[in-house]
Write a protein that holds these residues in place. Structure first.
Motif: not given
Length: 475
Positions: A400-421
């Motif tokens: 979710a944080r690659r390319g253009s999506h990295a700069h799109t306004p959105a709520w961001r989770m803590p401990l990324w990318p550890v939690l998804p992995v």
């Protein structure tokens, strides 16, 4: 990366006209009306978790296999769901679409991955409502004796009729029912704690009643296997993502609704489960899972009847909210051109109340038919589908944080990318511990869907399976 349809912008003349109707262009994608805020969205979402109906309908099945380890399994499942909720909150504000999981995964992980998530979510949305609805007969028993399948089918048809109404009206209807089911869960918790037969240590004693009056040990593998259903217990928090297209200020409200709903529903479900575990007269009664019988034994028949009727109303409430949510999935798939054009045109029709009425009927009526299918099979397929869907959502969150999506306004989770992995690893392991027959059923349906993708959708990639993100949600 999937293509994304965007509404055709109005001409400057139309934009300057103060009285111009706010309608999409004829060839643009249809948009749902934004009509609910955090309160309405939370009421609908908690109702979709159906804490009381889940407690009384799904949890007894866990008691029968996990005994005193049921509360521990649900607690572990709730902890896993925190990571899942973080993924949903970030992706739901990044891609606020009525398509829910499939819109998010398609945009971030590719069209095929999104299609597979859609198929898994479709399995869940078609199976969960009848699974819950079939529990109605048990809790209407103090008043009238009904066939479980017939009662479930009746609930599904009633929920379908309610689902055709305006979403704001349904938020109030489900809110009233929600109060009743929370009261029922609270009564069970108070009575269970007041009649405790064992100490808190029993919550980790890992015992279940076996055949012939023997006590069997609940193994760690049984707990892991039970996590698929435990994830299903609080699964409804994802409804906030499905409703994101109809929420005011989705960038802020979706994450609030997802996280608040998970916290509230986990408490409403887990506290009574702990109370039941402590208050059951013996291990055999706990393993039997007759919660209504326990309530009557702890109090009197009048209280037992009151609780049972509250649960019956909770199940009806659940059916209404699930039909609302699930019809949005079909509506979005048609708007995103997942089917041949005649089918897309029919499924994307909106009724006089602004609801997708054809999609609502196609969710509710087959749901009534599924009430006559073996319940254990429905449980198993749902558990596998929910686990697989969460796994793919976690993969999308990792991207979710690659390319253009990295700069799109959105709520961001803590401990990324550890939690998804970590979530991907745990969910993959949980899948390996499920029954072979349930894996085969779900895998067979997924394989057929992949074939449809390969033969129909992929060759028509310019005109089919185009995810729609509403223009006003992207600002």
């Amino acid at each position: 990366m999937t293509d994304t349809l965007r509404p055709v912008q109005p001409s400057s003349a139309a934009a300057e006209a103060p009285d111009a109707p706010d309608l999409p262009a004829p060839d643009g994608p249809r948009k749902l009306k934004r009509s609910i805020g955090v309160v309405g969205g939370t009421l609908l979402t908690i109702s979709c978790v159906t804490p009381a109906s889940t407690l009384f309908v799904v949890v007894p099945d866990l008691f029968s296999t996990l005994g005193t380890a049921t509360a521990l399994t649900i607690a572990v499942g709730s902890l896993l769901c925190i990571a899942v909720a973080f993924c949903y909150s970030e992706l739901g504000t990044l891609i606020p679409s009525a398509g829910g999981e499939y819109a998010m995964v398609s945009t971030l992980a590719g069209r095929l991955a999104g299609w597979l998530v859609f198929v898994l979510s479709l399995l869940v949305v078609m199976i969960v409502p009848p699974v819950i609805a079939m529990g109605t007969a048990d809790y209407l028993a103090p008043v009238v004796h009904l066939n479980p399948s017939m009662a479930g089918a009746g609930v599904m048809l009633l929920a379908t009729l309610a689902g055709l109404l305006d979403l704001r009206a349904n938020a109030w209807i489900t809110g009233v029912f929600l109060v009743l089911e929370v009261v029922a869960a609270a009564v069970v918790a108070v009575l269970g704690f007041a009649h405790s037969e064992r100490g808190a240590g029993s919550l980790v004693s890992m015992e279940v009643a076996g055949q012939g009056g023997h006590t069997d040990t609940v193994t760690a593998m049984l707990v892991v296997s039970g996590l698929a259903i435990a994830l299903f217990v609080t699964q409804g928090f994802s409804t906030a993502v499905y409703l994101s297209e109809e929420m005011e200020n989705p960038r802020r409200n979706v994450a609030r609704t997802v996280l608040a709903t998970l916290a509230i529903s986990a408490v409403i479900i887990l506290v009574p489960v702990i109370a039941i575990t402590l208050g059951a007269s013996d291990l055999a009664e706990l393993t039997g899972g007759d919660i209504s019988g326990m309530v009557a034994a702890w109090s009197n028949s009048a209280v037992g009847t009151f609780v049972s009727l509250c649960v019956a109303l909770a199940i009806i409430n659940a059916g209404i909210v699930m039909v609302i949510q699930n019809s949005r999935v079909l509506f979005a798939s048609a708007r995103d051109k997942a089917w041949p054009e005649p089918v897309n045109n029919v499924l994307s029709r909106l009724g006089r109340f602004g609801s997708p009425w054809v999609a609502t009927l196609l969710v509710g009526v087959p749901g009534a038919v599924l009430c006559f299918v073996d319940l254990d099979t429905l449980y198993g397929i749902t558990g596998v589908s929910v686990t697989g869907m969460y796994l793919l959502v976690a993969v999308a969150a990792l991207l979710a944080r690659r390319g253009s999506h990295a700069h799109t306004p959105a709520w961001r989770m803590p401990l990324w990318p550890v939690l998804p992995v970590l979530l991907i690893a745990v969910l993959a392991y949980v899948l390996t511990q499920q029954e072979t027959s349930h894996l085969l059923w779900t895998g067979g349906i997924t394989a057929a869907a992949t074939l449809y993708w390969a033969l129909y959708l992929r060759p028509r990639r310019e005109s089919r399976w185009l995810v729609t993100v509403p223009e006003d949600a992207q600002a």
